[in-house]
Design an enzyme around this catalytic site. Structure first.
Site, PDB file in Angstrom:
ATOM      1  N   GLY A   1       0.783  -1.242   0.000  1.00  0.00           N
ATOM      2  CA  GLY A   1       0.000   0.000   0.000  1.00  0.00           C
ATOM      3  C   GLY A   1       0.810   1.285   0.000  1.00  0.00           C
TER       4      GLY A   1
ATOM      5  N   GLU B   1       4.145   4.044   5.575  1.00  0.00           N
ATOM      6  CA  GLU B   1       2.919   3.245   5.439  1.00  0.00           C
ATOM      7  C   GLU B   1       1.868   4.069   4.669  1.00  0.00           C
ATOM      8  OE1 GLU B   1       1.096   0.856   5.057  1.00  0.00           O
ATOM      9  OE2 GLU B   1       1.188  -0.405   6.835  1.00  0.00           O
TER      10      GLU B   1
ATOM     11  N   ASP C   1      -4.578   2.071  10.505  1.00  0.00           N
ATOM     12  CA  ASP C   1      -5.990   1.858  10.812  1.00  0.00           C
ATOM     13  C   ASP C   1      -6.101   1.382  12.264  1.00  0.00           C
ATOM     14  OD1 ASP C   1      -8.660   1.728   9.920  1.00  0.00           O
ATOM     15  OD2 ASP C   1      -8.486  -0.412   9.526  1.00  0.00           O
TER      16      ASP C   1
ATOM     17  N   PHE D   1     -13.712   3.284   4.318  1.00  0.00           N
ATOM     18  CA  PHE D   1     -12.778   2.467   3.546  1.00  0.00           C
ATOM     19  C   PHE D   1     -12.348   3.253   2.310  1.00  0.00           C
ATOM     20  CE2 PHE D   1     -11.245  -0.780   0.697  1.00  0.00           C
ATOM     21  CZ  PHE D   1     -10.458  -1.542   1.560  1.00  0.00           C
TER      22      PHE D   1
ATOM     23  N   ASP E   1      -5.681  -0.513  -1.825  1.00  0.00           N
ATOM     24  CA  ASP E   1      -6.465  -1.431  -2.655  1.00  0.00           C
ATOM     25  C   ASP E   1      -7.780  -1.847  -2.027  1.00  0.00           C
ATOM     26  OD1 ASP E   1      -5.082  -3.035  -0.597  1.00  0.00           O
ATOM     27  OD2 ASP E   1      -5.989  -4.731  -1.635  1.00  0.00           O
TER      28      ASP E   1
ATOM     29  N   ARG F   1      -5.313   0.294  -6.843  1.00  0.00           N
ATOM     30  CA  ARG F   1      -4.115   0.951  -6.303  1.00  0.00           C
ATOM     31  C   ARG F   1      -3.649   2.085  -7.206  1.00  0.00           C
ATOM     32  NH1 ARG F   1      -2.050  -2.240  -2.103  1.00  0.00           N
ATOM     33  NH2 ARG F   1      -2.288  -4.485  -2.350  1.00  0.00           N
TER      34      ARG F   1
END
Ligand code: IMP
Ligand code: MG
Length: 181
Positions: free
Chosen positions: A49, A104, A108, A157, A164, A170
């Protein structure tokens, strides 16, 4: 041949445009360059990510440093949800005695980074800090110190710019809220 839509636009609501993302990354690149000037720095991208973010961020930096990658998986992505994390691709470089900045895409629950911090600390880096593009404070289960962050977002989200949904989206040139089907 049936015309294929590039993606379901009604599932995507743009949160941050590429211009907004680039502006923020430019600021972060400057700050990190100032903070780590003269230090032996290793930037560690958490696959997959963080890839777009890492590339654009490091292009904005004006100091020398090394880049490496690490990949982790959650057992929770499989059948049972234990929140246990493991390394699926380890670093190639040694970080002993180095200043380490973990990069990162999104923090979350903090479970992944909590694990990564504990693991990397045992390798005796000189310092260990975290840089994330997105931060979801409302979802935190494990306390992790976020030293550099792009944007705070609520409990939604998101996809795009490296993030992704089932390994897709992505490559979107923006970050969007995604309504999972
Ligand atoms: P954490 O361990 O719960 O902090 O989760 C971090 C990882 O979960 C990230 O590296 C992402 O791979 C994934 N993730 C969490 N939230 C999202 C999201 O909204 N979109 C895409 N991936 C996410
Ligand atoms: Mg994912």
């Amino acid at each position: 041949m049936k015309e294929q839509k590039p993606y379901e636009e009604n599932q995507l609501k743009i949160l941050f445009t590429l211009e907004q993302i680039e502006e923020k990354i430019c600021e972060l690149g400057k700050r990190i360059s100032d903070d780590y000037a003269g230090l032996d720095l290793v930037m560690i991208g958490v696959l997959r990510g963080s890839t777009y973010f890492l590339v654009d961020l490091t292009r904005r930096m004006r100091i020398p440093f090394a880049i490496d990658f690490i990949s982790i998986s959650h057992y929770s992505e499989q059948a049972d949800s234990t929140g246990v994390v493991r390394i699926t691709k380890d670093l190639d470089l040694s970080i002993s005695g180095k200043h380490v900045l973990i990069v990162e895409g999104i923090v979350d629950t903090g479970l992944s980074l909590g694990y990564l911090l504990r693991n990397l600390k045992t390798r005796n880096p000189e310092s260990l800090k975290i840089c994330t593009l997105l931060n979801v404070e409302a979802r935190r289960i494990v306390e992790v110190p976020v030293d550099y962050k792009g944007f705070d977002i609520p409990n939604i989200f998101v996809v795009g710019y490296g993030l992704d949904y089932n390994e897709k989206y992505r490559n979107l040139q923006f970050i969007a809220e995604f309504n999972r089907p």
